[in-house]
Design a protein around this motif. Structure first.
Motif, PDB file in Angstrom:
ATOM      1  N   CYS A 281       0.969  -1.188  -0.064  1.00 34.02           N
ATOM      2  CA  CYS A 281      -0.003  -0.103  -0.214  1.00 34.02           C
ATOM      3  C   CYS A 281       0.860   1.221  -0.167  1.00 34.02           C
ATOM      4  N   PHE A 282       0.505   2.141  -0.810  1.00 41.95           N
ATOM      5  CA  PHE A 282       1.224   3.526  -0.969  1.00 41.95           C
ATOM      6  C   PHE A 282       1.025   4.637   0.381  1.00 41.95           C
ATOM      7  N   TYR A 292     -10.184   9.226   1.046  1.00 38.29           N
ATOM      8  CA  TYR A 292      -8.704   9.212   1.833  1.00 38.29           C
ATOM      9  C   TYR A 292      -7.621   8.774   0.846  1.00 38.29           C
ATOM     10  N   CYS A 293      -7.851   7.875  -0.245  1.00 42.19           N
ATOM     11  CA  CYS A 293      -6.617   7.499  -0.977  1.00 42.19           C
ATOM     12  C   CYS A 293      -6.910   7.710  -2.373  1.00 42.19           C
ATOM     13  N   GLU A 294      -5.928   8.661  -3.234  1.00 44.14           N
ATOM     14  CA  GLU A 294      -6.186   8.757  -4.725  1.00 44.14           C
ATOM     15  C   GLU A 294      -6.100   7.731  -5.320  1.00 44.14           C
ATOM     16  N   TYR A 295      -5.589   6.598  -4.841  1.00 44.93           N
ATOM     17  CA  TYR A 295      -5.408   5.548  -5.824  1.00 44.93           C
ATOM     18  C   TYR A 295      -6.587   4.686  -5.847  1.00 44.93           C
ATOM     19  N   ALA A 296      -7.508   4.654  -4.722  1.00 41.48           N
ATOM     20  CA  ALA A 296      -8.815   4.222  -4.987  1.00 41.48           C
ATOM     21  C   ALA A 296      -9.700   4.936  -5.514  1.00 41.48           C
ATOM     22  N   TYR A 300     -11.561   2.469 -11.037  1.00 42.68           N
ATOM     23  CA  TYR A 300     -12.094   1.592 -12.213  1.00 42.68           C
ATOM     24  C   TYR A 300     -12.051   2.618 -13.463  1.00 42.68           C
ATOM     25  N   ASP A 301     -12.018   3.813 -13.286  1.00 42.60           N
ATOM     26  CA  ASP A 301     -11.889   4.386 -14.559  1.00 42.60           C
ATOM     27  C   ASP A 301     -10.529   4.625 -15.280  1.00 42.60           C
ATOM     28  N   ARG A 302      -9.498   4.071 -14.362  1.00 45.31           N
ATOM     29  CA  ARG A 302      -8.173   4.015 -14.902  1.00 45.31           C
ATOM     30  C   ARG A 302      -7.416   2.737 -15.171  1.00 45.31           C
ATOM     31  N   VAL A 303      -8.041   1.812 -14.383  1.00 45.92           N
ATOM     32  CA  VAL A 303      -7.192   0.551 -14.604  1.00 45.92           C
ATOM     33  C   VAL A 303      -7.263  -0.143 -15.822  1.00 45.92           C
ATOM     34  N   ASN A 304      -8.217  -0.245 -16.981  1.00 48.92           N
ATOM     35  CA  ASN A 304      -8.008  -0.645 -18.037  1.00 48.92           C
ATOM     36  C   ASN A 304      -6.570  -0.172 -18.738  1.00 48.92           C
ATOM     37  N   HIS A 329      -0.317   5.032 -13.108  1.00 50.86           N
ATOM     38  CA  HIS A 329      -1.932   5.261 -13.826  1.00 50.86           C
ATOM     39  C   HIS A 329      -2.685   5.611 -12.528  1.00 50.86           C
ATOM     40  N   ARG A 330      -1.933   6.034 -11.411  1.00 53.79           N
ATOM     41  CA  ARG A 330      -2.796   6.174 -10.080  1.00 53.79           C
ATOM     42  C   ARG A 330      -3.461   5.289  -9.701  1.00 53.79           C
ATOM     43  N   LEU A 331      -3.151   4.001  -9.470  1.00 53.04           N
ATOM     44  CA  LEU A 331      -3.878   2.885  -9.154  1.00 53.04           C
ATOM     45  C   LEU A 331      -3.421   2.390  -7.955  1.00 53.04           C
ATOM     46  N   CYS A 332      -4.494   1.662  -7.006  1.00 51.46           N
ATOM     47  CA  CYS A 332      -3.872   0.926  -5.896  1.00 51.46           C
ATOM     48  C   CYS A 332      -3.411  -0.272  -6.427  1.00 51.46           C
ATOM     49  N   PRO A 333      -2.240  -0.378  -6.154  1.00 49.20           N
ATOM     50  CA  PRO A 333      -1.018  -1.579  -6.098  1.00 49.20           C
ATOM     51  C   PRO A 333      -1.780  -2.803  -5.844  1.00 49.20           C
TER      52      PRO A 333
END
Length: 758
Positions: A281-282, A292-296, A300-304, A329-333
């Motif tokens: 977790c970042f 709370y988390c920019e990666y959350a 789902y808009d960015r994960v693809n 891609h600003r994603l939850c790792p």
């Protein structure tokens, strides 16, 4: 050139239409079971002529992409104006807030089924219905829209168009895999002794959809000898994926190295390594919420885009790679790595992602499991891990406290008090632990009621006002009931009273073999391997093996002359440790003086290790380092980095700890090992229950509970020394019990020429 692939309607629309954020403010662990039960309840009330779980399939061509789209719709109903496609969804939300714009993925899935059915039946129009069921109240709300076939055809065209670029990536990866897997060969010029036999056995096991239990000596190259044939087996019919399961980070790294070696020799496939959420977790805290988390937020808009990017540019999706692309891609790792398990060929992970009922991957559906092979490394560790995974406890006081704290909430007050009262009935003993024959009162039903009432409150609470103690108690109750479903004659109910007067009830799994077998049977194949499955019959039984499974026991590839094994008959029993610590330190000093180089000494406890370490420092000029309690990964790496070729160092470590397994100090990095004690766990109530249980089954109960697990720690510690054909060194076994036949019979072949030092 046509690109053909098969995909489910759910997979297709989930990829194209998923959007929004990860929001784990509160999610019920029973969602999957509840959803299944709700589906069945709705389907039971279908009218005569209505059909449920209807399989639908069509072939859809778009440009060079040829998709076989298939799936099962929940219901095909006879409506007043013709057929109705029904999709059933459960929800915790308010039914009043749902309309035809809610949940575009759900509507897309239902429209996908409607398109296929209208195409098959040549229908001009068809009704699509979403049936929502409120989990708590079981109220239903049905939303229905009529679509023309042309509208559905346009929908399908746009959906497949949006999927095309992703499909192109997947097709390219599949082509690369199919082109390289059959032709690439073993990535070393020769096989070590036993490697070819192990590799052939693993391939045959996967090919025949069987299970294999293999004992392969340390240093044979078990990782490459199991991964290589499993990768070759990816060319078999209905074999799509490999899970390489380990207990420790070090062995995960070895699997990554093996895949990299195969890639150097022409293999092209994709792998992902799963890292625990807390580690990867970042953020400072693992709070998976968009505010709370920019990666959350907007995940789902960015994960693809992130998935396509990493698949096009990387092959081994290790932790650093996952982290780099997640930041890009600003994603939850963590979620990113889980999403990648759907599309890669090899997944490297901890045991719990497959075997632990609390965290096992729900996305691994039965049809996918049947196309997946399991490789279970250091499988001896899985016995005790599984025993822990399938045991659970509840305590009285937290429920009593919840009843008092939530006095204004009648539901929680009553249900928590009822659970506490049930546990209070265990109190007919003075202290310690006892076995009871049955769960008291209506505990199971009261826990279910408590879960229902607390879930309702938790979901209604604002996040910043939520009671962590109530959430923790909710999940404790859920886990207890989940494990309760497994309870049979392999279990015992343990009641205990703590020093504070609190009462505990534990569902204790004595024998995890039945649950391990049940999990393994869901997969195409399972290979369980270790250097120390000794005694073999014990580990095969405990890991769920049957007479139909394959077995393989390979002899050591090393000459006995490579290792000088001595037994020092000194008592290391707890009552003698203070008296013998000085003599023990002197024997370790003698070893360092007689064998130049670096040494590792393993002890049964931190306290004993620290005691002897102080004595050793007084009498030996050799530099000494000691394992610390709770060392993080960087500190562990620093500890091992001190063992350099040509050095002279004495390392003190704990048997069964992080340095006694999966550590590879080749050549002159390690020249001697000492193992202090036979590894027996202290006698305790649970170990005695295990002993009695196996005695009743006609087994050697004491050995099952104490000797075999203890000696496994000894063998693992001793196995740190000889890692290759060039390695030489000394192993000193310090305990008078080592000279007894019970223990010498468990020695590996290359330890049999031991000497006893008086």
């Amino acid at each position: 050139m046509d690109r053909s692939m098969t995909i489910s309607v759910r997979e297709l629309v989930s990829y194209v239409f998923r959007a929004g954020s990860i929001d784990e403010r509160f999610q019920s662990n029973t969602a999957l079971l509840e959803g299944t039960a709700i589906h069945q309840e709705v389907q039971k009330k279908y009218k005569d002529g209505d059909e449920k779980e209807v399989f639908l399939q069509c072939e859809y061509k778009y440009g060079e992409l040829n998709l076989i789209v298939q799936g099962r719709c929940d219901g095909l109903l006879e409506g007043e104006d013709g057929p109705v496609i029904d999709e059933i969804k459960s929800t915790s939300g308010d039914l009043e807030e749902l309309d035809s714009s809610s949940h575009p993925v759900y509507w897309a899935q239902a429209k996908g089924y409607a398109y296929i059915y209208s195409l098959q039946e040549n229908l001009e129009e068809i009704d699509v219905q979403l049936t929502y069921v409120q989990k708590r109240t079981k109220e239903k709300k049905r939303l229905q829209i009529r679509f023309t076939h042309d509208e559905l055809a346009d929908f399908m065209k746009e959906t497949v168009k949006a999927y095309q670029s992703y499909a192109s990536v997947l097709h390219d990866l599949e082509e690369q895999r199919e082109a390289t897997v059959p032709s690439f060969s073993f990535p070393f010029s020769t096989y070590r002794t036993g490697q070819r036999k192990l590799a052939g056995s693993v391939y045959r096991t996967i090919e025949e959809k069987r299970n294999l239990f293999a004992q392969a000596p340390t240093g044979i190259g078990k990782t490459i000898s199991t991964l290589f044939p499993a990768v070759k087996a990816l060319s078999l019919d209905k074999m799509d994926r490999i899970y390489y399961l380990t207990a420790k980070t070090t062995t995960r790294a070895t699997a990554e190295e093996a895949l990299a070696k195969m890639e150097e020799h022409g293999l092209s496939l994709r792998s992902v390594t799963l890292t625990a959420k807390e580690k990867i977790c970042f953020q400072e805290e693992t709070i998976c919420q968009p505010d709370y988390c920019e990666y959350a937020d907007g995940y789902y808009d960015r994960v693809n885009d992130g998935i396509v990017d990493v698949l096009r540019n990387e092959t081994q999706l290790t932790r650093p790679v996952i982290e780099a692309y997640a930041r890009k891609h600003r994603l939850c790792p963590f979620e990113f790595s889980l999403d990648l398990t759907d599309v890669v060929d090899v997944i490297i992970s901890d045991y719990n992602y497959i075997f632990d009922p609390r965290v096992a991957l729900k996305r691994l559906l039965p049809d996918r499991k049947k196309k997946t092979a399991l490789l279970v490394d250091e499988a001896h560790n899985l016995v005790e891990r599984a025993r822990e995974m399938y045991s659970a406890s509840v305590y009285k006081n937290p429920f009593r406290e919840a009843s008092a704290a939530w006095g204004d909430e009648e539901g929680i007050r009553k249900t928590a008090r009822a659970v506490a009262d049930d546990l209070e009935r265990l109190g007919g003993f003075q202290g310690g632990e006892v076995v009871i024959n049955e769960v008291p009162g209506e505990l199971e039903e009261n826990l279910e009621r408590f879960i229902g009432k607390s879930e309702q409150i938790i979901q209604e609470q604002p996040e910043d006002e939520r009671s962590e103690s109530l959430v923790d108690l909710y999940f404790t109750a859920q886990n207890f009931l989940r494990i309760f479903e497994f309870v049979d004659d392999h279990y015992r109910f343990i009641a205990a009273r703590g020093e504070d007067g609190d009462l505990m009830l534990k569902l204790f799994c004595l024998d995890p073999s039945h649950v391990l077998k049940k999990v393994t049977d869901g997969f195409r194949s399972g290979t369980f391997f270790s250097a120390t499955l000794s005694p073999f019959a014990y580990y095969k039984e405990m890991l769920g093996g049957t007479k139909e499974d394959y077995i393989l026991q390979l002899p050591s590839p090393y000459d006995a002359s490579q290792v000088d094994v001595t037994i020092t008959p000194l008592s290391t029993r707890y009552k003698n440790r203070n008296q013998t610590s000085g003599i023990l330190a002197e024997r370790l000093k003698d070893q360092v003086e007689n064998y130049s180089g670096n040494h590792l000494f393993f002890f049964p406890s931190y306290h004993y290790m620290e005691l002897v370490y102080q004595e050793f420092r007084k009498m030996s000029p050799v530099d000494a380092v000691m394992q610390e309690r709770g060392m993080d990964e960087s500190r562990r790496e620093d500890f091992l980095a001190q063992f350099v070729p040509g050095g002279r160092l004495a390392g003190f470590a704990v048997m069964g700890g992080v340095f006694s397994e999966g550590v590879d100090l080749r050549g002159d990095r390690l020249n001697g090992v000492a193992v202090v004690g036979v590894g027996l766990a202290p006698r305790n109530f649970e170990k005695e229950l295990i002993k009695d249980y196996f005695n009743e089954k006609g087994r050697r109960g004491y050995d099952y509970a104490y000797v075999y697990p203890g000696m496994n720690k000894v063998l693992q510690a001793g196995g740190r020394l000889i890692r290759s054909e060039e390695d030489h060194g000394a192993i000193q076994l310090i305990d008078d019990r080592f000279a007894a036949e019970k223990y010498t019979s468990l020695f590996p072949e290359d330890w049999r020429n031991y000497r006893i030092i008086k």
